[in-house]
Design an enzyme around this catalytic site. Sequence first.
Site, PDB file in Angstrom:
ATOM      1  CB  THR A  16      64.158  41.505  16.977  1.00  0.00           C
ATOM      2  OG1 THR A  16      64.145  40.353  17.844  1.00  0.00           O
ATOM      3  CG2 THR A  16      65.546  41.633  16.369  1.00  0.00           C
ATOM      4  N   GLY A  17      64.012  42.305  20.156  1.00  0.00           N
ATOM      5  CA  GLY A  17      64.760  42.336  21.411  1.00  0.00           C
ATOM      6  C   GLY A  17      63.814  42.461  22.582  1.00  0.00           C
TER       7      GLY A  17
ATOM      8  CB  THR B 198      60.682  39.261  16.966  1.00  0.00           C
ATOM      9  OG1 THR B 198      60.111  39.144  18.249  1.00  0.00           O
ATOM     10  CG2 THR B 198      59.922  40.251  16.144  1.00  0.00           C
TER      11      THR B 198
ATOM     12  CG  ASP C 142      59.504  45.746  20.691  1.00  0.00           C
ATOM     13  OD1 ASP C 142      59.290  44.609  21.170  1.00  0.00           O
ATOM     14  OD2 ASP C 142      60.356  45.956  19.812  1.00  0.00           O
TER      15      ASP C 142
ATOM     16  NE  ARG D  61      56.156  41.727  26.956  1.00  0.00           N
ATOM     17  CZ  ARG D  61      56.887  41.604  25.848  1.00  0.00           C
ATOM     18  NH1 ARG D  61      56.465  40.869  24.850  1.00  0.00           N
ATOM     19  NH2 ARG D  61      58.044  42.203  25.762  1.00  0.00           N
TER      20      ARG D  61
ATOM     21  N   GLY E 292      61.341  43.851  24.468  1.00  0.00           N
ATOM     22  CA  GLY E 292      60.367  44.852  24.047  1.00  0.00           C
ATOM     23  C   GLY E 292      60.147  46.019  24.987  1.00  0.00           C
TER      24      GLY E 292
HETATM   25  N1  ASP Z   1      60.480  42.312  20.808  1.00  0.00           N
HETATM   26  C1  ASP Z   1      59.696  41.136  21.097  1.00  0.00           C
HETATM   27  C2  ASP Z   1      58.858  41.404  22.309  1.00  0.00           C
HETATM   28  O1  ASP Z   1      59.344  41.988  23.257  1.00  0.00           O
HETATM   29  C3  ASP Z   1      60.518  39.916  21.321  1.00  0.00           C
HETATM   30  C4  ASP Z   1      61.660  39.709  20.360  1.00  0.00           C
HETATM   31  O2  ASP Z   1      61.951  40.532  19.528  1.00  0.00           O
HETATM   32  O3  ASP Z   1      62.278  38.657  20.428  1.00  0.00           O
HETATM   33  O4  ASP Z   1      57.734  40.974  22.337  1.00  0.00           O
END
Ligand code: ASP
Length: 334
Positions: free
Chosen positions: A252-253, A201, A232, A229, A255
Amino acid sequence: MRPLLFLLLFFCSLSQAAEQPLAIVIHGGAGTIDKGAMTPEREQAYRDKLRQALDAGFAVLEDGGTSLDAVTEAITLLENSPLFNAGRGAVYTYDGHHELDASIMDGRTRQAGAVAGVRRVENPIRLARLVMEQSPFVMLSGAGAEAFAESQGLRLVDNHLFDSEHRYRQLQRAKERLERQRGEDYRAAVEGLPSPLRMGTVGAVALDKFGNLAAGTSTGGMTAKRYGRIGDSPVIGAGTFADNSSCAVSATGHGEYFIRYNVAADICARVGYLGKSVVQAADEVVHRVLQRAGGTGGVIVLDAAGNFAMVFNTEGMYRASRTSAQPARVAIFE
Ligand code: ASP
């Protein structure tokens, strides 16, 4: 007397301008960054694109633009790059499409705009901004968000615009893995996917000459995501938050964890209510709350004095920062 007064006023406004810090911090996703696959050329390409987005955002601030404009500019550039999981570099859904999420928030007014699951919008961050500024709503999703985009004069694009070889290979690998683990808890299987398949992200936080904060985030979500789906990134308080009286955050991570632990808003609540610094608040939430729960990822955080934090509990996070007090810095690993 008159010229003296003018001179005084001139120097007063000059020193005021000098005191108001400008700042921008951006990220391009957190996770296990496969050092093996990271050739020096590839690493340089990431660094160059981060630097370009950072400089473009900072130039907006230096020209007297708003933090919202700086955030929009930096994120648009990252969305247009195939390197990141947003816009052109978006991952594939399980069914082989791309569904994009984005949000933006104004720290001055706490106005916010978000879009979720859009398939035909080239720059979802721009649409999120239009939702904030041109509609009475905060979040629009799917076909409705696209109809709104058209009504605002945005050209809709074909979903194939976001296709790329390397993301397609990632989808195949993810599906093989999910198939092998069929019968197991789907959530555990998704969590077991290597994080390069899940992450990437982009986001930005900025502080302008008016002392206003803004935050924005844009993503393709997670490889092989299903059933509409939504992560976050478009959820205000989870992946994005901004309030002049506390801080601005882009996350980011994984979600699902960021939603359940209300990560962005929790960090700003600690700053606002407990008087924590942005570094302390981000450390507590990312390394204690999130990590204990099993959530992986990172955040960028900025306050109205220009203090910032870039914190992650993964191996790396693509990130860059520049303020009026500190030169540009770009980093990937710890
Ligand atoms: N946070 C993002 C999600 O869960 C993915 C990401 O940050 O890599 O959609």
